[in-house]
Design a protein around this motif. Structure first.
Motif, PDB file in Angstrom:
ATOM      1  N   THR A  84       0.861  -1.190   0.000  1.00  0.00           N
ATOM      2  CA  THR A  84       0.000   0.000   0.000  1.00  0.00           C
ATOM      3  C   THR A  84       0.890   1.231   0.000  1.00  0.00           C
ATOM      4  O   THR A  84       1.737   1.388   0.882  1.00  0.00           O
ATOM      5  CB  THR A  84      -0.908   0.024   1.238  1.00  0.00           C
ATOM      6  N   VAL A  85       0.728   2.075  -0.996  1.00  0.00           N
ATOM      7  CA  VAL A  85       1.596   3.253  -1.086  1.00  0.00           C
ATOM      8  C   VAL A  85       1.162   4.288  -0.050  1.00  0.00           C
ATOM      9  O   VAL A  85      -0.014   4.362   0.320  1.00  0.00           O
ATOM     10  CB  VAL A  85       1.574   3.873  -2.500  1.00  0.00           C
ATOM     11  N   PRO A  86       2.091   5.094   0.456  1.00  0.00           N
ATOM     12  CA  PRO A  86       1.737   6.098   1.464  1.00  0.00           C
ATOM     13  C   PRO A  86       0.783   7.142   0.902  1.00  0.00           C
ATOM     14  O   PRO A  86       0.847   7.504  -0.274  1.00  0.00           O
ATOM     15  CB  PRO A  86       3.094   6.732   1.811  1.00  0.00           C
ATOM     16  N   ALA A  87      -0.102   7.634   1.756  1.00  0.00           N
ATOM     17  CA  ALA A  87      -0.984   8.727   1.349  1.00  0.00           C
ATOM     18  C   ALA A  87      -0.212  10.030   1.226  1.00  0.00           C
ATOM     19  O   ALA A  87      -0.578  10.906   0.450  1.00  0.00           O
ATOM     20  CB  ALA A  87      -2.120   8.875   2.360  1.00  0.00           C
ATOM     21  N   SER A  88       0.883  10.153   1.982  1.00  0.00           N
ATOM     22  CA  SER A  88       1.738  11.336   1.919  1.00  0.00           C
ATOM     23  C   SER A  88       2.615  11.276   0.674  1.00  0.00           C
ATOM     24  O   SER A  88       3.358  10.308   0.475  1.00  0.00           O
ATOM     25  CB  SER A  88       2.621  11.402   3.160  1.00  0.00           C
ATOM     26  N   MET A  89       2.525  12.298  -0.174  1.00  0.00           N
ATOM     27  CA  MET A  89       3.336  12.296  -1.386  1.00  0.00           C
ATOM     28  C   MET A  89       4.847  12.362  -1.095  1.00  0.00           C
ATOM     29  O   MET A  89       5.621  11.668  -1.758  1.00  0.00           O
ATOM     30  CB  MET A  89       2.922  13.454  -2.298  1.00  0.00           C
ATOM     31  N   PRO A  90       5.328  13.137  -0.120  1.00  0.00           N
ATOM     32  CA  PRO A  90       6.761  13.081   0.197  1.00  0.00           C
ATOM     33  C   PRO A  90       7.213  11.684   0.620  1.00  0.00           C
ATOM     34  O   PRO A  90       8.289  11.221   0.213  1.00  0.00           O
ATOM     35  CB  PRO A  90       6.918  14.097   1.340  1.00  0.00           C
ATOM     36  N   ALA A  91       6.398  10.999   1.419  1.00  0.00           N
ATOM     37  CA  ALA A  91       6.753   9.636   1.833  1.00  0.00           C
ATOM     38  C   ALA A  91       6.729   8.679   0.641  1.00  0.00           C
ATOM     39  O   ALA A  91       7.579   7.790   0.522  1.00  0.00           O
ATOM     40  CB  ALA A  91       5.794   9.155   2.920  1.00  0.00           C
ATOM     41  N   TYR A  92       5.769   8.847  -0.245  1.00  0.00           N
ATOM     42  CA  TYR A  92       5.688   8.007  -1.444  1.00  0.00           C
ATOM     43  C   TYR A  92       6.918   8.232  -2.324  1.00  0.00           C
ATOM     44  O   TYR A  92       7.538   7.280  -2.815  1.00  0.00           O
ATOM     45  CB  TYR A  92       4.406   8.332  -2.203  1.00  0.00           C
ATOM     46  N   ALA A  93       7.296   9.498  -2.522  1.00  0.00           N
ATOM     47  CA  ALA A  93       8.471   9.808  -3.340  1.00  0.00           C
ATOM     48  C   ALA A  93       9.727   9.183  -2.742  1.00  0.00           C
ATOM     49  O   ALA A  93      10.544   8.591  -3.466  1.00  0.00           O
ATOM     50  CB  ALA A  93       8.635  11.322  -3.471  1.00  0.00           C
ATOM     51  N   ARG A  94       9.898   9.304  -1.419  1.00  0.00           N
ATOM     52  CA  ARG A  94      11.073   8.715  -0.767  1.00  0.00           C
ATOM     53  C   ARG A  94      11.144   7.213  -0.967  1.00  0.00           C
ATOM     54  O   ARG A  94      12.226   6.647  -1.108  1.00  0.00           O
ATOM     55  CB  ARG A  94      11.058   9.007   0.743  1.00  0.00           C
ATOM     56  N   GLY A  95       9.985   6.556  -0.976  1.00  0.00           N
ATOM     57  CA  GLY A  95       9.971   5.102  -1.029  1.00  0.00           C
ATOM     58  C   GLY A  95       9.785   4.492  -2.395  1.00  0.00           C
ATOM     59  O   GLY A  95       9.940   3.277  -2.551  1.00  0.00           O
ATOM     60  N   LEU A  96       9.462   5.299  -3.409  1.00  0.00           N
ATOM     61  CA  LEU A  96       9.070   4.751  -4.712  1.00  0.00           C
ATOM     62  C   LEU A  96      10.108   3.806  -5.293  1.00  0.00           C
ATOM     63  O   LEU A  96       9.796   2.662  -5.660  1.00  0.00           O
ATOM     64  CB  LEU A  96       8.804   5.899  -5.694  1.00  0.00           C
ATOM     65  N   TYR A  97      11.346   4.248  -5.418  1.00  0.00           N
ATOM     66  CA  TYR A  97      12.355   3.408  -6.068  1.00  0.00           C
ATOM     67  C   TYR A  97      12.673   2.164  -5.238  1.00  0.00           C
ATOM     68  O   TYR A  97      12.930   1.091  -5.784  1.00  0.00           O
ATOM     69  CB  TYR A  97      13.619   4.214  -6.330  1.00  0.00           C
ATOM     70  N   GLY A  98      12.634   2.308  -3.909  1.00  0.00           N
ATOM     71  CA  GLY A  98      12.842   1.140  -3.056  1.00  0.00           C
ATOM     72  C   GLY A  98      11.752   0.103  -3.259  1.00  0.00           C
ATOM     73  O   GLY A  98      12.021  -1.107  -3.257  1.00  0.00           O
ATOM     74  N   LEU A  99      10.504   0.556  -3.435  1.00  0.00           N
ATOM     75  CA  LEU A  99       9.395  -0.371  -3.677  1.00  0.00           C
ATOM     76  C   LEU A  99       9.576  -1.106  -5.001  1.00  0.00           C
ATOM     77  O   LEU A  99       9.354  -2.323  -5.088  1.00  0.00           O
ATOM     78  CB  LEU A  99       8.069   0.381  -3.668  1.00  0.00           C
ATOM     79  N   LEU A 100       9.964  -0.388  -6.045  1.00  0.00           N
ATOM     80  CA  LEU A 100      10.164  -1.032  -7.344  1.00  0.00           C
ATOM     81  C   LEU A 100      11.288  -2.061  -7.275  1.00  0.00           C
ATOM     82  O   LEU A 100      11.194  -3.153  -7.856  1.00  0.00           O
ATOM     83  CB  LEU A 100      10.455   0.024  -8.407  1.00  0.00           C
TER      84      LEU A 100
END
Length: 324
Positions: A269-285
Motif C-alpha cells: 500500500t503506497v503512502p498517502a503522503s506524497m513526500p513519503a511516497y516519493a522517498r519510497g518509490l524506487y525502493g518499492l520497485l
C-alpha cells in the motif's frame, strides 16, 4: 557514517580521473570531474548510457554559477537564491569550463547545488564541479541507498560514499531558463507550485522539448519487472487477473484501498503522503524485483505537488523497454 578521511579519499579519486558514488538528497549520483572529458566518458561506459544524453553538473553553491554558465538571467538567479541547495536543476547556456562530453554535445548545461552534507563536503574538498547522473545502469531504477549502488555498479565505481537513505527519493526538477518563459523539463523534488509561488506566474510542463535533459528517455526508472499502469479503481482487478494468467504480480495498492484483500504475489500500500511516497518509490520497485515479480501494476497519483514527479517516474517506468 562518512568521516573526513572518506571525503578526502573520494576527492582524490575524482582528481585522478576516477568515479565516485555520492549521496544527494534526491538519489545517489555517479560522479566524475566535470572538466575532465575522459573521466566524464567513464560515466557513460559504467552506466551503459548513450553519450548524447546530457549530465548534470553539481557545484558547491549558487555563488559559483557564473563560473559554469555563459550568463545567468534574472529568473535563474531568483530560482537559485530560493531553492539552492536543493532538488532543482537549471538549464542554462554552457560556459567554457564545461566540456561538450558532459552536455551530450549541447550548448546548454544542467546545473544544481545538492542539499546533502556529504555531497557538499565532497564538492568543497574537491574544489570543482562534479558531473553526476544517478548511480545505476541506464534506464533502470535509481538508487536511494549506497547498497543499491554497490549491487548495481559494483567495481565500476572507484569509491562509494555512504550518506544513508536519500531524503527526497526522486530526482531534481529540471527547469529550462534559457528563454523568456521558464518550463519544467522534468518534474522532481521542487514542485511546480513552489516554482510558481516564487516566480509569481505559471510555469509550463511541456509535453515535448527541443532541449535534451536527463531522465526523459521513453523508458526510464524501470525495474526488471514490466510496469503496467491502471486506473486506481481497477488496479486490484487487473492485478488479480494477471496473477490468474500466470504472472508473479506486484501491486502498488492505492491508499484509498488500504486493507483490501488482494490475490497477488506481492502487495504494497503506497503512502498517502506524497513526500513519503516519493522517498519510497524506487525502493518499492526494487523490492518487487527482489521478490521475483515479473509484472507490477501501478496507478498514478494526482498530478499536483510531488505527485507530478511520481506520476512522471511511473509513466517512464511503464514506457517502451530499452534495448539491452
Amino acid at each position: 557514517m562518512v568521516v573526513t578521511s572518506d571525503i578526502e579519499k573520494a576527492a582524490e579519486v575524482l582528481r585522478a580521473g576516477g568515479l565516485v558514488a555520492l549521496p544527494t538528497e534526491t538519489v545517489y549520483g555517479l560522479g566524475a570531474n566535470a572538466e575532465d572529458p575522459a573521466a566524464v566518458a567513464q560515466i557513460f561506459q559504467a552506466k551503459g548510457r548513450p553519450p548524447t544524453h546530457p549530465l548534470i553538473v553539481h557545484i558547491g553553491g549558487a555563488d559559483q554559477l557564473d563560473e559554469w554558465v555563459e550568463e545567468v538571467p534574472a529568473t535563474a538567479r531568483l530560482l537559485a537564491e530560493h531553492f539552492w541547495p536543493g532538488p532543482l536543476t537549471l538549464v542554462l547556456r554552457r560556459g567554457r569550463r564545461v566540456p561538450l562530453e558532459a552536455t551530450g554535445g549541447l550548448e546548454t548545461v544542467a546545473v544544481r547545488v545538492p542539499d546533502h552534507p556529504v555531497a557538499l563536503a565532497l564538492l568543497a574538498a574537491f574544489g570543482g564541479g562534479i558531473t553526476a547522473p544517478s548511480a545505476n545502469r541506464f534506464g533502470s531504477v535509481s538508487p536511494t541507498t549506497a547498497d543499491h549502488v554497490r549491487a548495481e555498479l559494483g567495481d565500476a565505481v572507484g569509491f562509494v560514499l555512504d550518506g544513508g537513505p536519500c531524503g527526497v527519493g526522486v530526482e531534481s526538477t529540471i527547469v529550462d531558463v534559457t528563454g523568456d518563459v521558464p518550463g519544467i523539463l522534468r518534474p522532481g523534488g521542487v514542485t511546480r507550485e513552489d516554482l510558481e509561488a516564487v516566480l509569481g506566474r505559471p510555469v509550463t510542463v511541456p509535453s515535448a522539448s527541443h532541449v535534451r535533459v536527463p531522465g526523459q528517455h521513453p523508458s526510464h526508472y524501470a525495474p526488471r519487472a514490466r510496469v503496467v499502469l491502471a486506473e486506481p479503481e481497477k488496479a486490484v482487478a487487473e492485478a488479480e487477473l494477471a496473477q490468474q494468467r500466470g504472472h508473479r504480480v506486484g501491486l502498488l495498492l492505492p491508499p484509498a484501498l488500504a486493507g483490501a484483500p488482494v490475490k497477488a504475489h506481492a502487495v504494497v500500500t503506497v503512502p498517502a503522503s506524497m513526500p513519503a511516497y516519493a522517498r519510497g518509490l524506487y525502493g518499492l520497485l526494487r523490492e518487487f524485483d527482489r521478490r521475483g515479480c515479473d509484472l507490477v501494476i501501478a496507478s498514478l497519483p494526482a498530478e499536483e505537488g510531488l505527485g507530478l514527479a511520481i506520476a512522471n517516474r511511473l509513466r517512464r517506468a511503464a514506457g517502451p523497454r530499452l534495448s539491452p
